[in-house]
Design an enzyme around this catalytic site. Sequence first.
Site, mmCIF file in Angstrom:
data_model
loop_
_atom_site.group_PDB
_atom_site.id
_atom_site.type_symbol
_atom_site.label_atom_id
_atom_site.label_comp_id
_atom_site.label_asym_id
_atom_site.label_seq_id
_atom_site.Cartn_x
_atom_site.Cartn_y
_atom_site.Cartn_z
ATOM 1 N N PRO A 87 0.817 -1.218 0.000
ATOM 2 C CG PRO A 87 -0.723 -1.515 1.726
ATOM 3 C CD PRO A 87 0.544 -2.059 1.175
ATOM 4 C CD GLU A 114 -0.849 -4.722 9.466
ATOM 5 O OE1 GLU A 114 -1.985 -5.190 9.622
ATOM 6 O OE2 GLU A 114 -0.623 -3.620 8.943
ATOM 7 N NE ARG A 156 -4.519 -4.987 -22.275
ATOM 8 C CZ ARG A 156 -4.560 -3.795 -22.877
ATOM 9 N NH1 ARG A 156 -3.728 -2.837 -22.519
ATOM 10 N NH2 ARG A 156 -5.422 -3.576 -23.848
ATOM 11 C CG ASP A 171 -4.608 0.011 -23.985
ATOM 12 O OD1 ASP A 171 -5.659 -0.448 -24.460
ATOM 13 O OD2 ASP A 171 -3.672 -0.674 -23.583
HETATM 14 C C1 LIG Z 1 1.939 0.133 11.302
HETATM 15 C C2 LIG Z 1 0.468 -0.182 11.176
HETATM 16 C C3 LIG Z 1 -0.376 0.665 12.090
HETATM 17 N N1 LIG Z 1 0.016 -0.014 9.785
HETATM 18 C C4 LIG Z 1 -1.371 -0.421 9.671
HETATM 19 C C5 LIG Z 1 -1.813 -0.365 8.250
HETATM 20 N N2 LIG Z 1 -0.925 -1.152 7.426
HETATM 21 C C6 LIG Z 1 -1.241 -0.993 6.067
HETATM 22 C C7 LIG Z 1 -1.402 -2.332 5.440
HETATM 23 C C8 LIG Z 1 -2.662 -2.824 5.282
HETATM 24 C C9 LIG Z 1 -2.840 -4.065 4.658
HETATM 25 C C10 LIG Z 1 -1.737 -4.776 4.209
HETATM 26 C C11 LIG Z 1 -1.977 -6.085 3.558
HETATM 27 N N3 LIG Z 1 -0.960 -6.368 2.569
HETATM 28 C C12 LIG Z 1 0.078 -7.225 2.758
HETATM 29 C C13 LIG Z 1 0.839 -7.243 1.608
HETATM 30 C C14 LIG Z 1 0.244 -6.383 0.674
HETATM 31 C C15 LIG Z 1 0.560 -6.004 -0.629
HETATM 32 C C16 LIG Z 1 -0.205 -5.060 -1.271
HETATM 33 C C17 LIG Z 1 -1.312 -4.489 -0.617
HETATM 34 C C18 LIG Z 1 -2.089 -3.414 -1.266
HETATM 35 N N4 LIG Z 1 -3.159 -2.856 -0.682
HETATM 36 N N5 LIG Z 1 -3.623 -1.879 -1.478
HETATM 37 C C19 LIG Z 1 -2.867 -1.786 -2.586
HETATM 38 N N6 LIG Z 1 -3.048 -0.874 -3.605
HETATM 39 C C20 LIG Z 1 -1.878 -2.761 -2.489
HETATM 40 C C21 LIG Z 1 -0.921 -2.957 -3.522
HETATM 41 N N7 LIG Z 1 -0.201 -3.083 -4.415
HETATM 42 C C22 LIG Z 1 -1.650 -4.892 0.682
HETATM 43 C C23 LIG Z 1 -0.876 -5.825 1.319
HETATM 44 C C24 LIG Z 1 -0.470 -4.282 4.388
HETATM 45 C C25 LIG Z 1 -0.313 -3.033 5.017
HETATM 46 C C26 LIG Z 1 0.449 -0.723 7.528
HETATM 47 C C27 LIG Z 1 0.894 -0.781 8.925
#
Ligand SMILES: CC(C)N1CCN(Cc2ccc(Cn3ccc4ccc(-c5n[nH]c(N)c5C#N)cc43)cc2)CC1
Length: 245
Positions: A87, A114, A156, A171
């Site tokens: 994220p 996380e 693609r 596109d």
């Molecule tokens: C410190 C603490 C209070 N924080 C609390 C909120 N946390 C945020 C957080 C929340 C969920 C996830 C789940 N997750 C695990 C690996 C992963 C890869 C991609 C994505 C992802 N989400 N959205 C996108 N556009 C993505 C992309 N590309 C999400 C992923 C990962 C991280 C970060 C830590």
Amino acid sequence: MRLDIVSIFPDYFAPLELSLLGKARRAGIMDVHVHDLRQWTHDRHNTVDDTPYGGGPGMVMKPEPWGEALDTIAPAPAAPRLIVPTPSGRPFTQATAARLAAEPWLLFACGRYEGIDSRVMAEARTRMPVEEVSLGDFVLAGGEVAVLVMIEAISRLLPGVLGNTESVSDDSFAPGAMESLLEGPVYTKPPVWRDRAVPDILLSGNHGAIARWRRDEALRRTARHRPELLARLDPDALDKRDRAV
Ligand SMILES: CC(C)N1CCN(Cc2ccc(Cn3ccc4ccc(-c5n[nH]c(N)c5C#N)cc43)cc2)CC1
């Protein structure tokens, strides 16, 4: 192009056998290898996560399995480009897809919980390019869906992946003078459906007028759905396009 994907949910990538991506694999355009991260764990529970240092919610993916996975898949001096969805990454855009489509070897690391211990990316950077990318301002539960999206957007663009009836030239966001415009509405047969007729201009055979109509519809839709993209447009290019048709 070689693609390696590491995940604790390798079955997420079964869809890569389907449709165009399956054809591209069978045609040898893409050489895809999916790996289960747990094969690089050595405890009876195949542990891949632990509590975060400094406290906080959730769990963090341990570095050891990832380090061993990268060492096995890409032993030095091999240097794929490591793509880590997160994220907090840089935006993944059509330009990113086009740039990565030119790479010979991509290695996707699918985090969960996380995220992955940051030392994994720091250590990988000592021997390969690493990109942390995000699909957008929303939160997924892991990287797998993001990797599927990225692989589709990248593959693609590879020569031979799209059939003759499909093209990437128009596109949205594709490079070119109108790259920042969204596509306008599209229509096919029948000419009238539930009392709704296809715009007459599209049946006129006047290609210049059709091109102008499509440009105007694209501008209208972009102004409605993504007005911020209009600021990127090159006004001269718009005029040139008018003159060209
Ligand atoms: C410190 C603490 C209070 N924080 C609390 C909120 N946390 C945020 C957080 C929340 C969920 C996830 C789940 N997750 C695990 C690996 C992963 C890869 C991609 C994505 C992802 N989400 N959205 C996108 N556009 C993505 C992309 N590309 C999400 C992923 C990962 C991280 C970060 C830590």
